[in-house]
Write an enzyme that holds these catalytic residues in place. Structure first.
Site, PDB file in Angstrom:
ATOM      1  CB  ILE A  83      -0.992  -0.008   1.187  1.00 14.79           C
ATOM      2  CG1 ILE A  83      -1.983   1.154   1.065  1.00 14.79           C
ATOM      3  CG2 ILE A  83      -0.286  -0.031   2.514  1.00 14.79           C
ATOM      4  CD1 ILE A  83      -3.164   1.070   2.018  1.00 14.79           C
ATOM      5  CB  ALA A  84       2.852   2.826  -1.894  1.00 10.64           C
ATOM      6  CD  GLU A 117       6.806  -8.386   6.171  1.00 10.23           C
ATOM      7  OE1 GLU A 117       6.724  -9.602   6.386  1.00 10.23           O
ATOM      8  OE2 GLU A 117       7.520  -7.882   5.285  1.00 10.23           O
ATOM      9  CG  ASN A 122       6.415   3.173   7.471  1.00 12.09           C
ATOM     10  OD1 ASN A 122       6.010   4.301   7.748  1.00 12.09           O
ATOM     11  ND2 ASN A 122       6.216   2.610   6.293  1.00 12.09           N
ATOM     12  CE1 TYR A 129      -1.233   0.445   6.790  1.00 12.43           C
ATOM     13  CE2 TYR A 129       0.839  -0.216   7.786  1.00 12.43           C
ATOM     14  CZ  TYR A 129       0.106   0.147   6.681  1.00 12.43           C
ATOM     15  OH  TYR A 129       0.713   0.203   5.449  1.00 12.43           O
TER      16      TYR A 129
END
Length: 163
Positions: A83-84, A117, A122, A129
């Site tokens: 996811i970016a 993961e 980060n 999350y």
């Protein structure tokens, strides 16, 4: 005032359309910027999407891909592979928009849990999350290793979609 963003869902039956529309090329370009040590190229993304259980969720703005989520759903369990958000669009809620769209799609298809993961360093991603109900269920010590860098742990996080 920000431009209108659109969410699109691609899977195997649309794989040719994604290549024609340069979507995979745009996703690979973002990968190269945000994952410089472990970027997936166009071929890897195309091969991933050739499997029925793998899907691509996109956010586009002005006909440009600005964020994506590559994931897999197998029965009631799903896993986010990537996811970016494009660096020029970070901190504008795009990742949150992707997560909300993903949650809606997964629950509509009977999804019950979601795994991912993340690098232990980060911090912004971990905070996002956690805001969406993910919790750390495992730590892989020294999982990420690169030349001239200290090993970094990987956190495995899970979320109950039926919360």
């Amino acid at each position: 005032m920000s431009a209108t963003r659109h969410i699109q869902h691609y899977q195997k039956d649309k794989a040719l359309l994604t290549i024609k529309d340069n979507v995979i090329k745009e996703v690979a370009a973002i990968e190269a910027q945000v994952q410089p040590l472990d970027a997936w190229d166009e071929q890897a993304i195309t091969e991933l999407l050739s499997q029925d259980i793998n899907k691509l969720l996109l956010v586009s703005q002005k006909k440009e891909v600005v964020g994506y989520c590559l994931y897999q759903q197998l029965f009631e369990q799903a896993e986010i592979f990537r996811i970016a958000t494009h660096p020029d669009y970070q901190r504008q809620g795009i990742a949150a928009q992707l997560l909300e769209a993903l949650f809606a799609a997964l629950t509509a298809q009977g999804g019950e849990s979601l795994l991912l993961e993340v690098r232990a360093d980060n911090v912004p991603a971990i905070a996002l999350y956690e805001r969406y109900g993910f919790a750390v269920i495992h730590r892989r010590k020294g999982y990420y290793q690169a030349a001239n860098q200290a090993p970094m742990d990987a956190l495995i996080m899970a979320c109950d979609l039926n919360r």
